[in-house]
Design an enzyme around this catalytic site. Sequence first.
Site, PDB file in Angstrom:
ATOM      1  N   ALA A  74      42.753  48.009  32.603  1.00 43.93           N
ATOM      2  CA  ALA A  74      43.431  47.707  31.332  1.00 43.93           C
ATOM      3  C   ALA A  74      43.655  46.201  31.244  1.00 43.93           C
ATOM      4  CB  ALA A  74      44.773  48.433  31.269  1.00 43.93           C
ATOM      5  N   ALA A  75      43.337  45.632  30.097  1.00 42.93           N
ATOM      6  CA  ALA A  75      43.520  44.185  29.939  1.00 42.93           C
ATOM      7  C   ALA A  75      43.398  43.777  28.484  1.00 42.93           C
ATOM      8  CB  ALA A  75      42.469  43.427  30.756  1.00 42.93           C
ATOM      9  N   TYR A 142      42.683  33.560  29.339  1.00 45.87           N
ATOM     10  CA  TYR A 142      42.156  34.816  29.913  1.00 45.87           C
ATOM     11  C   TYR A 142      41.691  34.589  31.354  1.00 45.87           C
ATOM     12  CZ  TYR A 142      38.684  38.504  30.805  1.00 45.87           C
ATOM     13  OH  TYR A 142      37.945  39.518  31.373  1.00 45.87           O
ATOM     14  N   LYS A 146      43.420  36.216  34.801  1.00 44.70           N
ATOM     15  CA  LYS A 146      42.631  37.007  35.762  1.00 44.70           C
ATOM     16  C   LYS A 146      42.772  36.403  37.170  1.00 44.70           C
ATOM     17  CE  LYS A 146      40.803  40.391  33.470  1.00 44.70           C
ATOM     18  NZ  LYS A 146      40.866  41.798  33.874  1.00 44.70           N
ATOM     19  N   ASN A 171      28.455  39.643  32.992  1.00 45.28           N
ATOM     20  CA  ASN A 171      28.507  40.200  31.632  1.00 45.28           C
ATOM     21  C   ASN A 171      28.055  41.660  31.671  1.00 45.28           C
ATOM     22  OD1 ASN A 171      28.663  37.329  31.000  1.00 45.28           O
ATOM     23  ND2 ASN A 171      28.364  38.016  28.894  1.00 45.28           N
ATOM     24  N   ILE A 200      22.854  36.718  15.017  1.00 50.32           N
ATOM     25  CA  ILE A 200      23.170  35.287  14.927  1.00 50.32           C
ATOM     26  C   ILE A 200      23.262  34.715  16.336  1.00 50.32           C
ATOM     27  CG2 ILE A 200      24.911  33.584  14.200  1.00 50.32           C
ATOM     28  CD1 ILE A 200      25.631  35.780  12.012  1.00 50.32           C
ATOM     29  N   PHE A 202      24.292  31.368  18.453  1.00 52.71           N
ATOM     30  CA  PHE A 202      25.005  30.089  18.356  1.00 52.71           C
ATOM     31  C   PHE A 202      24.344  29.089  19.298  1.00 52.71           C
ATOM     32  CE2 PHE A 202      28.025  33.337  17.038  1.00 52.71           C
ATOM     33  CZ  PHE A 202      28.439  32.815  15.815  1.00 52.71           C
TER      34      PHE A 202
HETATM   35  N1  LIG Z   1      33.037  43.717  29.521  1.00 52.31           N
HETATM   36  C1  LIG Z   1      32.749  42.745  30.371  1.00 52.31           C
HETATM   37  O1  LIG Z   1      31.656  42.172  30.346  1.00 52.31           O
HETATM   38  C2  LIG Z   1      33.769  42.336  31.423  1.00 52.31           C
HETATM   39  C3  LIG Z   1      33.466  41.252  32.247  1.00 52.31           C
HETATM   40  C4  LIG Z   1      34.386  40.871  33.214  1.00 52.31           C
HETATM   41  C5  LIG Z   1      35.571  41.584  33.365  1.00 52.31           C
HETATM   42  N2  LIG Z   1      35.850  42.628  32.551  1.00 52.31           N
HETATM   43  C6  LIG Z   1      37.113  43.352  32.745  1.00 52.31           C
HETATM   44  O2  LIG Z   1      36.864  44.744  32.817  1.00 52.31           O
HETATM   45  C7  LIG Z   1      37.992  45.456  32.283  1.00 52.31           C
HETATM   46  C8  LIG Z   1      37.529  46.492  31.266  1.00 52.31           C
HETATM   47  O3  LIG Z   1      36.905  45.834  30.173  1.00 52.31           O
HETATM   48  P1  LIG Z   1      36.047  46.607  29.068  1.00 52.31           P
HETATM   49  O4  LIG Z   1      34.914  45.721  28.709  1.00 52.31           O
HETATM   50  O5  LIG Z   1      35.798  47.982  29.511  1.00 52.31           O
HETATM   51  O6  LIG Z   1      37.059  46.574  27.818  1.00 52.31           O
HETATM   52  P2  LIG Z   1      37.691  47.738  26.934  1.00 52.31           P
HETATM   53  O7  LIG Z   1      38.467  47.071  25.846  1.00 52.31           O
HETATM   54  O8  LIG Z   1      36.658  48.733  26.549  1.00 52.31           O
HETATM   55  O9  LIG Z   1      38.689  48.431  27.960  1.00 52.31           O
HETATM   56  C9  LIG Z   1      40.014  48.040  28.136  1.00 52.31           C
HETATM   57  C10 LIG Z   1      40.876  49.294  28.086  1.00 52.31           C
HETATM   58  O10 LIG Z   1      42.222  48.926  28.369  1.00 52.31           O
HETATM   59  C11 LIG Z   1      43.077  49.547  27.399  1.00 52.31           C
HETATM   60  N3  LIG Z   1      44.251  48.691  27.239  1.00 52.31           N
HETATM   61  C12 LIG Z   1      44.287  47.468  26.657  1.00 52.31           C
HETATM   62  N4  LIG Z   1      45.551  46.986  26.711  1.00 52.31           N
HETATM   63  C13 LIG Z   1      46.301  47.931  27.321  1.00 52.31           C
HETATM   64  C14 LIG Z   1      47.679  48.025  27.663  1.00 52.31           C
HETATM   65  N5  LIG Z   1      48.537  47.030  27.373  1.00 52.31           N
HETATM   66  N6  LIG Z   1      48.106  49.129  28.306  1.00 52.31           N
HETATM   67  C15 LIG Z   1      47.250  50.144  28.598  1.00 52.31           C
HETATM   68  N7  LIG Z   1      45.949  50.120  28.272  1.00 52.31           N
HETATM   69  C16 LIG Z   1      45.484  49.021  27.661  1.00 52.31           C
HETATM   70  C17 LIG Z   1      42.248  49.691  26.153  1.00 52.31           C
HETATM   71  O11 LIG Z   1      42.688  50.724  25.282  1.00 52.31           O
HETATM   72  C18 LIG Z   1      40.864  49.983  26.731  1.00 52.31           C
HETATM   73  O12 LIG Z   1      40.654  51.370  26.893  1.00 52.31           O
HETATM   74  C19 LIG Z   1      38.948  44.395  31.738  1.00 52.31           C
HETATM   75  O13 LIG Z   1      39.951  44.170  32.686  1.00 52.31           O
HETATM   76  C20 LIG Z   1      38.070  43.168  31.581  1.00 52.31           C
HETATM   77  O14 LIG Z   1      38.804  41.978  31.693  1.00 52.31           O
HETATM   78  C21 LIG Z   1      34.974  43.022  31.569  1.00 52.31           C
END
Ligand SMILES: NC(=O)c1ccc[n+]([C@@H]2O[C@H](COP(=O)([O-])OP(=O)(O)OC[C@H]3O[C@@H](n4cnc5c(N)ncnc54)[C@H](O)[C@@H]3O)[C@@H](O)[C@H]2O)c1
Length: 311
Positions: A74-75, A142, A146, A171, A200, A202
Amino acid sequence: MMKILVTGGAGFIGSHVVERLVEEGHEVHVLDSLLTGKQEYVPENVHLHALDIRDERVSDLFRDEQFEVLVHHAAQLDVRRSVQAPAYDADINVVGFLNCMEAGRKHNLKKVVFASTGGAIYGEPDYVPQDESHPLRPISPYGITKLTTEHYLFFYYKTYGIVPVILRYANVYGPRQRFDGEGGVVAIFIRKMMTGENPIIFGDGEQTRDYVYVGDVAEANILALDRELPGTYNIGTGTETTVNRLVEELQNQDVPKCTPQYEPGRAGEQKRSVLAATHAQKELGWIPQKTLSEGLKHTLNWFKSRASELM
Ligand SMILES: NC(=O)c1ccc[n+]([C@@H]2O[C@H](COP(=O)([O-])OP(=O)(O)OC[C@H]3O[C@@H](n4cnc5c(N)ncnc54)[C@H](O)[C@@H]3O)[C@@H](O)[C@H]2O)c1
Protein backbone atom coordinates in the site's frame (compact mmCIF):
# COMPACT_ATOMS: atom_id res chain seq x y z
CA MET A 1 2.28 -22.35 5.61
CA MET A 2 2.53 -18.80 6.92
CA LYS A 3 -0.09 -16.28 7.96
CA ILE A 4 0.55 -13.23 5.81
CA LEU A 5 -0.93 -9.73 5.55
CA VAL A 6 -0.56 -8.03 2.17
CA THR A 7 -1.24 -4.29 2.28
CA GLY A 8 -2.23 -2.91 -1.12
CA GLY A 9 -3.21 -6.47 -2.03
CA ALA A 10 -6.16 -5.28 -4.13
CA GLY A 11 -3.83 -3.22 -6.33
CA PHE A 12 -1.88 -4.00 -9.47
CA ILE A 13 1.27 -5.64 -8.09
CA GLY A 14 -0.16 -6.64 -4.70
CA SER A 15 -2.96 -8.71 -6.23
CA HIS A 16 -0.47 -10.75 -8.27
CA VAL A 17 1.55 -11.35 -5.11
CA VAL A 18 -1.63 -12.45 -3.30
CA GLU A 19 -2.48 -14.95 -6.05
CA ARG A 20 0.99 -16.54 -5.85
CA LEU A 21 0.89 -16.67 -2.04
CA VAL A 22 -2.45 -18.47 -2.18
CA GLU A 23 -1.03 -20.93 -4.75
CA GLU A 24 1.83 -21.61 -2.34
CA GLY A 25 -0.71 -22.57 0.34
CA HIS A 26 -0.31 -19.61 2.69
CA GLU A 27 -3.13 -18.06 4.72
CA VAL A 28 -3.46 -14.63 3.14
CA HIS A 29 -5.20 -11.48 4.35
CA VAL A 30 -5.40 -8.23 2.39
CA LEU A 31 -5.53 -4.77 3.92
CA ASP A 32 -6.49 -2.21 1.29
CA SER A 33 -8.44 1.04 1.36
CA LEU A 34 -9.63 0.28 -2.20
CA LEU A 35 -8.53 3.79 -3.15
CA THR A 36 -7.15 2.52 -6.45
CA GLY A 37 -7.31 -1.22 -5.81
CA LYS A 38 -10.32 -3.34 -6.72
CA GLN A 39 -12.17 -5.91 -4.67
CA GLU A 40 -12.56 -8.11 -7.77
CA TYR A 41 -8.75 -8.53 -7.91
CA VAL A 42 -8.75 -10.22 -4.48
CA PRO A 43 -9.35 -14.00 -4.70
CA GLU A 44 -12.49 -15.22 -2.92
CA ASN A 45 -10.68 -17.36 -0.35
CA VAL A 46 -8.64 -14.36 0.85
CA HIS A 47 -9.80 -12.20 3.77
CA LEU A 48 -10.17 -8.59 2.60
CA HIS A 49 -10.00 -5.88 5.27
CA ALA A 50 -11.13 -2.63 3.65
CA LEU A 51 -9.11 -0.30 5.86
CA ASP A 52 -6.66 2.54 5.46
CA ILE A 53 -3.15 1.69 6.69
CA ARG A 54 -3.39 4.84 8.85
CA ASP A 55 -6.54 3.61 10.62
CA GLU A 56 -6.25 2.92 14.36
CA ARG A 57 -8.13 -0.38 13.84
CA VAL A 58 -5.01 -1.77 12.13
CA SER A 59 -3.64 -2.52 15.58
CA ASP A 60 -6.74 -4.60 16.47
CA LEU A 61 -6.31 -6.54 13.24
CA PHE A 62 -2.70 -7.44 14.06
CA ARG A 63 -3.73 -8.36 17.61
CA ASP A 64 -6.61 -10.59 16.48
CA GLU A 65 -4.82 -12.26 13.57
CA GLN A 66 -1.18 -12.52 14.78
CA PHE A 67 0.37 -12.22 11.29
CA GLU A 68 3.86 -13.68 10.86
CA VAL A 69 4.69 -11.70 7.72
CA LEU A 70 3.72 -8.27 6.41
CA VAL A 71 4.05 -7.78 2.64
CA HIS A 72 3.77 -4.02 2.31
CA HIS A 73 2.54 -2.67 -1.03
CA ALA A 74 0.00 0.00 0.00
CA ALA A 75 1.38 3.41 -0.92
CA GLN A 76 0.89 6.81 -2.41
CA LEU A 77 2.93 6.21 -5.57
CA ASP A 78 2.18 9.15 -7.81
CA VAL A 79 5.49 11.03 -8.06
CA ARG A 80 3.89 14.26 -9.27
CA ARG A 81 1.34 14.18 -6.46
CA SER A 82 4.18 13.69 -3.99
CA VAL A 83 5.78 16.88 -5.32
CA GLN A 84 2.51 18.82 -5.02
CA ALA A 85 1.58 17.41 -1.61
CA PRO A 86 4.65 16.06 0.22
CA ALA A 87 2.85 15.89 3.57
CA TYR A 88 0.07 13.74 2.08
CA ASP A 89 2.70 11.44 0.55
CA ALA A 90 4.55 11.14 3.88
CA ASP A 91 1.30 10.60 5.77
CA ILE A 92 0.54 7.45 3.79
CA ASN A 93 4.04 6.22 2.97
CA VAL A 94 5.69 6.91 6.32
CA VAL A 95 3.01 7.45 8.99
CA GLY A 96 0.72 4.74 7.57
CA PHE A 97 3.63 2.34 7.32
CA LEU A 98 4.64 3.09 10.94
CA ASN A 99 1.06 2.45 12.03
CA CYS A 100 1.38 -1.09 10.59
CA MET A 101 4.85 -1.63 12.06
CA GLU A 102 3.87 -0.51 15.55
CA ALA A 103 0.92 -2.90 15.39
CA GLY A 104 3.18 -5.65 14.09
CA ARG A 105 5.93 -5.28 16.65
CA LYS A 106 3.39 -5.41 19.49
CA HIS A 107 1.76 -8.54 18.05
CA ASN A 108 4.58 -10.92 17.09
CA LEU A 109 5.33 -9.92 13.50
CA LYS A 110 8.46 -11.76 12.29
CA LYS A 111 9.20 -10.44 8.81
CA VAL A 112 8.42 -7.63 6.37
CA VAL A 113 8.70 -7.72 2.59
CA PHE A 114 8.67 -4.12 1.37
CA ALA A 115 7.87 -2.85 -2.14
CA SER A 116 10.50 -0.18 -2.62
CA THR A 117 11.64 1.46 -5.83
CA GLY A 118 14.85 1.51 -7.82
CA GLY A 119 14.44 4.49 -10.14
CA ALA A 120 13.12 6.99 -7.61
CA ILE A 121 15.70 6.07 -4.96
CA TYR A 122 18.93 6.00 -6.99
CA GLY A 123 18.23 9.00 -9.22
CA GLU A 124 20.26 9.75 -12.37
CA PRO A 125 22.88 6.99 -12.66
CA ASP A 126 26.60 7.42 -12.06
CA TYR A 127 26.89 4.08 -13.88
CA VAL A 128 24.55 1.53 -15.41
CA PRO A 129 23.09 -0.83 -14.56
CA GLN A 130 22.61 0.55 -11.07
CA ASP A 131 23.33 -1.96 -8.32
CA GLU A 132 22.35 -1.73 -4.64
CA SER A 133 25.62 0.08 -3.79
CA HIS A 134 24.84 2.93 -6.17
CA PRO A 135 24.56 6.30 -4.34
CA LEU A 136 21.03 7.05 -3.15
CA ARG A 137 19.83 10.42 -4.40
CA PRO A 138 16.04 10.57 -4.41
CA ILE A 139 14.81 13.85 -5.87
CA SER A 140 11.07 13.47 -5.24
CA PRO A 141 9.18 13.25 -1.94
CA TYR A 142 8.01 9.79 -3.13
CA GLY A 143 11.64 8.61 -3.45
CA ILE A 144 12.43 10.16 -0.08
CA THR A 145 9.55 8.41 1.71
CA LYS A 146 10.46 5.04 0.14
CA LEU A 147 14.07 5.43 1.28
CA THR A 148 12.94 6.60 4.71
CA THR A 149 10.82 3.47 5.02
CA GLU A 150 13.89 1.36 4.25
CA HIS A 151 15.75 3.08 7.12
CA TYR A 152 12.83 2.47 9.50
CA LEU A 153 12.86 -1.20 8.56
CA PHE A 154 16.41 -1.52 9.85
CA PHE A 155 15.35 0.23 13.05
CA TYR A 156 12.62 -2.41 13.52
CA TYR A 157 15.14 -5.14 12.81
CA LYS A 158 17.73 -3.87 15.30
CA THR A 159 15.17 -3.07 17.98
CA TYR A 160 12.60 -5.84 17.61
CA GLY A 161 14.26 -8.45 15.36
CA ILE A 162 11.64 -8.11 12.58
CA VAL A 163 13.51 -9.25 9.44
CA PRO A 164 13.25 -6.80 6.51
CA VAL A 165 13.46 -7.93 2.90
CA ILE A 166 13.47 -4.87 0.68
CA LEU A 167 12.64 -5.26 -2.99
CA ARG A 168 13.56 -2.25 -5.13
CA TYR A 169 11.39 -2.62 -8.22
CA ALA A 170 12.20 -1.30 -11.66
CA ASN A 171 9.26 -0.24 -13.91
CA VAL A 172 6.66 -2.94 -13.35
CA TYR A 173 4.11 -3.68 -16.08
CA GLY A 174 1.48 -6.32 -16.72
CA PRO A 175 -2.22 -7.17 -16.42
CA ARG A 176 -4.23 -4.91 -14.03
CA GLN A 177 -1.83 -1.99 -14.29
CA ARG A 178 -3.71 1.27 -14.03
CA PHE A 179 -3.64 3.31 -17.21
CA ASP A 180 -4.27 6.66 -15.51
CA GLY A 181 -1.40 6.60 -13.05
CA GLU A 182 2.19 7.63 -12.85
CA GLY A 183 4.63 4.95 -14.04
CA GLY A 184 2.02 3.13 -16.09
CA VAL A 185 3.53 3.95 -19.47
CA VAL A 186 2.92 0.46 -20.89
CA ALA A 187 -0.73 0.56 -19.82
CA ILE A 188 -1.17 4.14 -21.04
CA PHE A 189 0.31 3.31 -24.45
CA ILE A 190 -1.77 0.14 -24.82
CA ARG A 191 -4.92 2.07 -24.01
CA LYS A 192 -4.07 4.76 -26.57
CA MET A 193 -3.33 2.21 -29.27
CA MET A 194 -6.48 0.18 -28.57
CA THR A 195 -8.70 3.27 -28.69
CA GLY A 196 -7.16 4.45 -31.95
CA GLU A 197 -5.23 7.36 -30.47
CA ASN A 198 -1.54 8.12 -30.89
CA PRO A 199 0.70 7.69 -27.85
CA ILE A 200 2.44 10.84 -26.65
CA ILE A 201 6.20 10.67 -26.12
CA PHE A 202 7.81 13.40 -24.04
CA GLY A 203 11.25 14.40 -25.33
CA ASP A 204 13.02 12.42 -28.06
CA GLY A 205 11.91 9.01 -26.78
CA GLU A 206 15.50 7.92 -26.18
CA GLN A 207 15.08 7.97 -22.38
CA THR A 208 15.44 4.43 -21.01
CA ARG A 209 13.72 2.35 -18.36
CA ASP A 210 13.92 -1.22 -17.14
CA TYR A 211 10.54 -2.92 -17.68
CA VAL A 212 9.93 -5.95 -15.47
CA TYR A 213 6.88 -8.19 -15.77
CA VAL A 214 4.51 -8.27 -12.79
CA GLY A 215 4.53 -12.10 -12.61
CA ASP A 216 8.30 -12.02 -12.16
CA VAL A 217 7.92 -9.39 -9.43
CA ALA A 218 5.35 -11.58 -7.64
CA GLU A 219 7.85 -14.45 -7.76
CA ALA A 220 10.49 -12.26 -6.09
CA ASN A 221 8.04 -11.73 -3.21
CA ILE A 222 7.59 -15.50 -2.86
CA LEU A 223 11.35 -16.07 -2.76
CA ALA A 224 11.78 -13.24 -0.25
CA LEU A 225 9.65 -15.17 2.28
CA ASP A 226 12.44 -17.72 2.72
CA ARG A 227 15.04 -15.12 3.71
CA GLU A 228 16.12 -15.44 7.33
CA LEU A 229 18.35 -12.36 7.22
CA PRO A 230 17.81 -8.74 6.20
CA GLY A 231 18.42 -7.99 2.55
CA THR A 232 17.95 -5.29 -0.07
CA TYR A 233 17.44 -6.42 -3.66
CA ASN A 234 16.96 -4.76 -7.01
CA ILE A 235 14.18 -6.41 -8.97
CA GLY A 236 14.73 -5.53 -12.62
CA THR A 237 15.81 -7.17 -15.85
CA GLY A 238 19.12 -5.34 -16.37
CA THR A 239 17.90 -4.47 -19.87
CA GLU A 240 17.57 -0.84 -20.87
CA THR A 241 14.65 -0.07 -23.18
CA THR A 242 13.99 3.28 -24.78
CA VAL A 243 10.45 4.63 -25.03
CA ASN A 244 10.78 4.50 -28.83
CA ARG A 245 11.70 0.82 -28.61
CA LEU A 246 8.77 0.15 -26.28
CA VAL A 247 6.39 1.60 -28.86
CA GLU A 248 7.99 -0.58 -31.56
CA GLU A 249 7.64 -3.68 -29.39
CA LEU A 250 3.96 -2.89 -28.82
CA GLN A 251 3.39 -2.25 -32.49
CA ASN A 252 4.84 -5.70 -33.23
CA GLN A 253 1.90 -7.11 -31.28
CA ASP A 254 -1.66 -7.42 -32.54
CA VAL A 255 -2.75 -3.78 -32.03
CA PRO A 256 -3.92 -1.00 -34.39
CA LYS A 257 -1.04 0.89 -35.99
CA CYS A 258 -0.22 4.33 -34.59
CA THR A 259 2.13 7.27 -35.06
CA PRO A 260 3.64 8.51 -31.79
CA GLN A 261 3.35 12.24 -31.13
CA TYR A 262 6.43 13.92 -29.72
CA GLU A 263 6.04 16.68 -27.14
CA PRO A 264 8.66 18.68 -25.21
CA GLY A 265 10.48 16.66 -22.55
CA ARG A 266 9.35 16.96 -18.93
CA ALA A 267 11.57 19.02 -16.66
CA GLY A 268 13.62 16.85 -14.34
CA GLU A 269 12.77 13.58 -16.07
CA GLN A 270 15.47 10.98 -15.61
CA LYS A 271 17.33 10.12 -18.80
CA ARG A 272 18.33 6.56 -17.96
CA SER A 273 17.27 3.93 -15.45
CA VAL A 274 18.21 0.25 -15.40
CA LEU A 275 18.80 -2.06 -12.44
CA ALA A 276 21.32 -4.85 -11.88
CA ALA A 277 19.58 -7.74 -10.12
CA THR A 278 22.63 -9.98 -9.65
CA HIS A 279 22.20 -9.79 -5.87
CA ALA A 280 18.62 -11.09 -6.11
CA GLN A 281 19.80 -13.82 -8.44
CA LYS A 282 22.56 -14.97 -6.06
CA GLU A 283 20.72 -14.70 -2.74
CA LEU A 284 17.07 -15.24 -3.65
CA GLY A 285 17.56 -17.38 -6.75
CA TRP A 286 15.41 -14.87 -8.66
CA ILE A 287 15.69 -14.77 -12.44
CA PRO A 288 13.10 -12.87 -14.46
CA GLN A 289 11.41 -15.28 -16.87
CA LYS A 290 9.43 -13.11 -19.25
CA THR A 291 11.00 -11.29 -22.19
CA LEU A 292 9.54 -7.85 -22.91
CA SER A 293 7.78 -9.19 -25.98
CA GLU A 294 6.18 -12.08 -24.05
CA GLY A 295 5.20 -9.84 -21.17
CA LEU A 296 3.63 -7.26 -23.48
CA LYS A 297 1.64 -9.99 -25.19
CA HIS A 298 0.14 -11.15 -21.87
CA THR A 299 -0.55 -7.55 -20.88
CA LEU A 300 -2.23 -6.78 -24.16
CA ASN A 301 -4.42 -9.87 -23.92
CA TRP A 302 -5.62 -8.75 -20.52
CA PHE A 303 -6.40 -5.26 -21.80
CA LYS A 304 -8.31 -6.78 -24.71
CA SER A 305 -10.46 -8.72 -22.26
CA ARG A 306 -11.36 -5.39 -20.59
CA ALA A 307 -11.67 -3.36 -23.80
CA SER A 308 -15.01 -1.77 -22.84
CA GLU A 309 -13.41 -0.11 -19.78
CA LEU A 310 -10.73 1.63 -21.83
CA MET A 311 -13.02 4.00 -23.69
N1 LIG B 1 4.22 0.07 -10.46
C1 LIG B 1 5.54 0.19 -10.44
O1 LIG B 1 6.20 0.22 -11.48
C2 LIG B 1 6.26 0.28 -9.10
C3 LIG B 1 7.64 0.49 -9.12
C4 LIG B 1 8.32 0.57 -7.91
C5 LIG B 1 7.63 0.40 -6.71
N2 LIG B 1 6.29 0.20 -6.72
C6 LIG B 1 5.60 0.03 -5.44
O2 LIG B 1 4.78 -1.12 -5.48
C7 LIG B 1 3.63 -0.92 -4.64
C8 LIG B 1 2.36 -1.28 -5.40
O3 LIG B 1 2.21 -0.41 -6.51
P1 LIG B 1 1.16 -0.67 -7.69
O4 LIG B 1 1.81 -0.24 -8.95
O5 LIG B 1 0.61 -2.02 -7.56
O6 LIG B 1 0.05 0.44 -7.35
P2 LIG B 1 -1.52 0.33 -7.06
O7 LIG B 1 -2.03 1.72 -6.93
O8 LIG B 1 -2.17 -0.57 -8.05
O9 LIG B 1 -1.54 -0.39 -5.64
C9 LIG B 1 -1.51 0.29 -4.43
C10 LIG B 1 -2.62 -0.28 -3.55
O10 LIG B 1 -2.54 0.33 -2.27
C11 LIG B 1 -3.86 0.75 -1.88
N3 LIG B 1 -3.71 1.91 -1.00
C12 LIG B 1 -3.30 3.15 -1.36
N4 LIG B 1 -3.28 3.94 -0.27
C13 LIG B 1 -3.69 3.18 0.77
C14 LIG B 1 -3.89 3.44 2.16
N5 LIG B 1 -3.65 4.65 2.69
N6 LIG B 1 -4.30 2.42 2.94
C15 LIG B 1 -4.55 1.19 2.42
N7 LIG B 1 -4.41 0.91 1.12
C16 LIG B 1 -3.97 1.89 0.32
C17 LIG B 1 -4.59 1.04 -3.16
O11 LIG B 1 -6.00 0.94 -3.05
C18 LIG B 1 -4.02 -0.02 -4.10
O12 LIG B 1 -4.78 -1.21 -4.07
C19 LIG B 1 3.71 0.52 -4.15
O13 LIG B 1 4.25 0.53 -2.86
C20 LIG B 1 4.66 1.19 -5.13
O14 LIG B 1 5.34 2.27 -4.55
C21 LIG B 1 5.58 0.14 -7.90
